[in-house]
Write a protein that holds these residues in place. Structure first.
Motif, mmCIF file in Angstrom:
data_model
loop_
_atom_site.group_PDB
_atom_site.id
_atom_site.type_symbol
_atom_site.label_atom_id
_atom_site.label_comp_id
_atom_site.label_asym_id
_atom_site.label_seq_id
_atom_site.Cartn_x
_atom_site.Cartn_y
_atom_site.Cartn_z
ATOM 1 N N ALA A 291 0.886 -1.187 0.000
ATOM 2 C CA ALA A 291 0.000 0.000 0.000
ATOM 3 C C ALA A 291 0.913 1.224 0.000
ATOM 4 N N TYR A 292 1.393 1.553 -1.171
ATOM 5 C CA TYR A 292 2.560 2.416 -1.309
ATOM 6 C C TYR A 292 2.204 3.880 -1.118
ATOM 7 N N PHE A 293 2.593 4.464 0.021
ATOM 8 C CA PHE A 293 2.137 5.831 0.307
ATOM 9 C C PHE A 293 2.746 6.851 -0.640
ATOM 10 N N GLU A 294 3.905 6.538 -1.205
ATOM 11 C CA GLU A 294 4.583 7.517 -2.068
ATOM 12 C C GLU A 294 3.786 7.773 -3.341
ATOM 13 N N ASP A 295 3.234 6.711 -3.942
ATOM 14 C CA ASP A 295 2.453 6.862 -5.179
ATOM 15 C C ASP A 295 1.893 5.495 -5.577
ATOM 16 N N PRO A 296 0.623 5.447 -5.991
ATOM 17 C CA PRO A 296 0.070 4.153 -6.425
ATOM 18 C C PRO A 296 0.799 3.573 -7.639
ATOM 19 N N LEU A 297 1.559 4.390 -8.355
ATOM 20 C CA LEU A 297 2.224 3.876 -9.560
ATOM 21 C C LEU A 297 3.200 2.743 -9.224
ATOM 22 N N TYR A 298 3.654 2.680 -7.955
ATOM 23 C CA TYR A 298 4.615 1.643 -7.576
ATOM 24 C C TYR A 298 3.960 0.290 -7.279
ATOM 25 N N VAL A 299 2.634 0.267 -7.167
ATOM 26 C CA VAL A 299 1.987 -0.986 -6.727
ATOM 27 C C VAL A 299 2.194 -2.125 -7.731
ATOM 28 N N PRO A 300 1.966 -1.911 -9.030
ATOM 29 C CA PRO A 300 2.228 -3.022 -9.962
ATOM 30 C C PRO A 300 3.689 -3.485 -9.927
ATOM 31 N N LEU A 301 4.600 -2.532 -9.728
ATOM 32 C CA LEU A 301 6.021 -2.884 -9.690
ATOM 33 C C LEU A 301 6.334 -3.737 -8.453
ATOM 34 N N VAL A 302 5.756 -3.376 -7.323
ATOM 35 C CA VAL A 302 6.061 -4.160 -6.115
ATOM 36 C C VAL A 302 5.379 -5.524 -6.194
ATOM 37 N N ARG A 303 4.236 -5.584 -6.864
ATOM 38 C CA ARG A 303 3.595 -6.900 -7.023
ATOM 39 C C ARG A 303 4.483 -7.832 -7.840
ATOM 40 N N MET B 138 -3.551 9.659 16.058
ATOM 41 C CA MET B 138 -2.991 8.863 14.946
ATOM 42 C C MET B 138 -3.871 7.662 14.634
ATOM 43 N N VAL B 139 -3.775 7.211 13.397
ATOM 44 C CA VAL B 139 -4.426 5.969 12.978
ATOM 45 C C VAL B 139 -3.370 5.106 12.282
ATOM 46 N N GLY B 140 -3.756 3.892 11.959
ATOM 47 C CA GLY B 140 -2.814 3.004 11.280
ATOM 48 C C GLY B 140 -3.490 2.270 10.131
ATOM 49 N N VAL B 141 -2.792 2.157 9.015
ATOM 50 C CA VAL B 141 -3.264 1.316 7.910
ATOM 51 C C VAL B 141 -2.499 0.003 8.010
ATOM 52 N N TRP B 142 -3.225 -1.064 8.287
ATOM 53 C CA TRP B 142 -2.606 -2.385 8.405
ATOM 54 C C TRP B 142 -2.596 -3.039 7.032
ATOM 55 N N GLU B 143 -1.443 -3.518 6.592
ATOM 56 C CA GLU B 143 -1.422 -4.288 5.345
ATOM 57 C C GLU B 143 -0.759 -5.634 5.616
ATOM 58 N N PRO B 144 -1.444 -6.716 5.258
ATOM 59 C CA PRO B 144 -0.979 -8.044 5.669
ATOM 60 C C PRO B 144 0.251 -8.548 4.934
ATOM 61 N N ARG B 145 0.509 -8.076 3.712
ATOM 62 C CA ARG B 145 1.608 -8.682 2.928
ATOM 63 C C ARG B 145 2.965 -8.051 3.198
ATOM 64 N N ALA C 19 -4.003 1.555 -1.527
ATOM 65 C CA ALA C 19 -4.774 0.352 -1.182
ATOM 66 C C ALA C 19 -6.123 0.375 -1.893
ATOM 67 N N ARG C 20 -6.767 1.543 -1.879
ATOM 68 C CA ARG C 20 -8.107 1.622 -2.494
ATOM 69 C C ARG C 20 -8.022 1.549 -4.011
ATOM 70 N N GLU C 21 -7.076 2.283 -4.603
ATOM 71 C CA GLU C 21 -6.974 2.279 -6.083
ATOM 72 C C GLU C 21 -6.677 0.900 -6.622
ATOM 73 N N PRO D 168 -5.789 -5.692 0.120
ATOM 74 C CA PRO D 168 -6.337 -5.965 1.449
ATOM 75 C C PRO D 168 -5.708 -5.019 2.473
ATOM 76 N N HIS D 169 -6.529 -4.380 3.284
ATOM 77 C CA HIS D 169 -6.011 -3.482 4.314
ATOM 78 C C HIS D 169 -7.095 -3.238 5.361
ATOM 79 N N GLU D 170 -6.682 -2.724 6.513
ATOM 80 C CA GLU D 170 -7.629 -2.323 7.549
ATOM 81 C C GLU D 170 -7.188 -0.964 8.084
ATOM 82 N N LEU D 171 -8.165 -0.128 8.400
ATOM 83 C CA LEU D 171 -7.843 1.161 9.019
ATOM 84 C C LEU D 171 -8.113 1.030 10.519
ATOM 85 N N LEU D 172 -7.098 1.236 11.337
ATOM 86 C CA LEU D 172 -7.214 1.037 12.788
ATOM 87 C C LEU D 172 -7.054 2.366 13.511
#
Ligand SMILES: Cc1cc2nc3c(=O)[nH]c(=O)nc-3n(C[C@H](O)[C@H](O)[C@H](O)COP(=O)(O)OP(=O)(O)OC[C@H]3O[C@@H](n4cnc5c(N)ncnc54)[C@H](O)[C@@H]3O)c2cc1C
Length: 391
Positions: free
Chosen positions: A54-66, A135-142, A107-109, A113-117
């Motif tokens: 769930a890449y906070f810098e930019d969603p463009l990195y998500v396919p690359l990290v996958r 503060m809140v936390g975004v949990w990502e399982p992977r 995560a949304r785009e 899978p994620h949870e906001l805590l």
């Protein structure tokens, strides 16, 4: 003069991955490095690097990290050892901060899978961690961490198994475009190649000379602390990797204790540096600053300081990577994938570099990583000689 299909200059995170991928596709490869990787003089030491989706810098990195996750699984299979430790991950901070809002966006785009805590739920999920009520936390399982030294050793061993010639403590002094190939010179020899991959990390500017994008090396310090009591709260099974925006524009991050203490560090709060003259001593004030963060957020980990290690980020102005062909010489491929967040992608970037060197079309859109986005900061290339004075 010995000839190769590809010379890879720099065998750290990016170069070792590229050398492996090129060699296994059947290319003749010469890999050269200034030191003997994996080493502790560049950007890839410290026994742990975060991987998160769930890449906070930019969603463009998500396919690359996958893609990188797929390649890490393959590398573990080929190397026969664990290289990625899954722990889950928490992106922490104010709801509208860079880290939390950015992670949620990715995560949304991408339907991750994620949870906001909320702060209470964060503590319930991870008892070793306390965040302030705003503060809140975004949990990502992977999410989890990679062991960088083991990754580089695995890439290099596999590259050698596939016939790559790897020469360490042999820095590239100069390279010259020669027809549609290159000639690379070191103190020990001159080599001809059809393609050159430049992956010299914090030394990249010196190999690119006037054609370099505007890269700034930043001194960064990693710290290890022994938990005050043996509570088991910071074991990898109970404590995830985390990034925490603890003040506007200020982020720190950490890892579980795998036997050498809890590892923590500040993100992008270092000082500008030069790779050859980097200050490697750590001041007591730097350790005290991190102690204060531990006291607030990881109180049970605030024990004895065990170790610190100085490392380098190589930053672009927009903190996105450079993965491109040289502006004047397309046979030269440039990979400066750092800005403090490149390691997790190195398996996928190695594959992209091999595609580029062998004339295949990379499956990723590399437009965001072009050198030309800094056109105003890049001086036109004036010649073919790129000499390092000190190599
Ligand atoms: C403290 C710290 C924490 C980080 N945390 C994370 C994280 O959690 N997750 C993440 O994804 N990323 C993280 N990063 C970023 C990541 O580690 C880097 O993006 C990555 O390691 C850069 O790899 P590289 O191949 O560009 O550089 P390196 O791995 O440093 O490799 C460059 C190589 O080039 C060699 N070289 C230099 N000059 C020459 C020459 N003239 N000829 C031949 N060889 C040469 C060097 O010896 C070196 O081996 C972190 C970085 C640091 C410093």
């Amino acid at each position: 003069m010995t000839s190769f299909d590809v010379v890879v200059a720099g065998l750290g995170a990016m170069g070792s991955a590229a050398a492996f991928e090129l060699a296994r596709r059947g290319a003749s490869v010469l890999g050269l490095d200034r030191f003997a990787p994996p080493h502790a003089s560049g950007s890839s030491h410290g026994r742990a690097r975060i991987i998160r989706e769930a890449y906070f810098e930019d969603p463009l990195y998500v396919p690359l990290v996958r893609r990188a996750y797929e390649r890490w699984a393959e590398l573990e299979r080929l190397a026969g050892r664990t290289l990625l430790v899954p722990t889950g991950g928490l992106m922490l901070g104010p709801p509208d901060g860079v880290v939390v809002a950015g992670a949620l966006r990715s995560a949304r785009e991408h339907g991750l899978p994620h949870e906001l805590l909320d702060a209470r739920e964060v503590h319930h999920r991870v008892p070793g961690l306390r965040v302030t009520s705003d503060m809140v936390g975004v949990w990502e399982p992977r999410a989890g961490f990679l062991v960088p030294e083991a990754v580089i050793a695995a890439h290099l061993a596999l590259a050698a198994d596939h016939g790559a010639e790897l020469r360490v403590e042999e820095p590239v002094r100069t390279w010259d475009a020669a027809g549609d190939g290159v000639v690379v010179t070191t103190a020990r020899g001159t080599y001809r190649a059809r393609r050159l991959v430049l992956a010299a990390g914090a030394w990249m500017s010196s190999l690119l000379g006037a054609a370099s994008p505007p890269l700034v090396v930043e001194r960064m310090v990693q710290h290890w602390f022994r938990p005050a009591r043996d509570t088991g709260l910071y074991a990898p099974s109970r404590f995830p990797i985390f990034l925490c925006e603890y003040a506007p524009g200020r982020t720190w991050y950490g890892f579980p204790d795998v036997g050498d203490g809890v590892k923590v560090a500040l993100h992008h709060q270092g000082e500008p540096a030069d790779a050859d003259t980097l200050r490697r001593t750590v001041a007591p004030a730097e350790i005290a600053y991190v102690h204060a963060l531990l006291r607030t957020f990881l109180p049970d980990a605030d024990g004895a300081h065990a170790e610190s290690a100085v490392c380098m980020y190589t930053n672009t102005p927009d903190e996105h990577f450079v993965v491109d062909r040289h502006p004047a010489w397309p046979q030269v491929i440039v990979a400066s994938a750092c800005s403090g967040h490149g390691f997790k992608f190195s398996s996928a970037i190695g594959e992209i570099l091999a595609d580029m060197a062998l004339g295949e079309r990379p499956t990723f859109d590399l437009a965001p990583f072009r050198i030309s986005r800094f056109a105003h900061g890049v001086v036109a290339h004036e010649g073919t000689r790129h000499r390092r004075s000190d190599a």
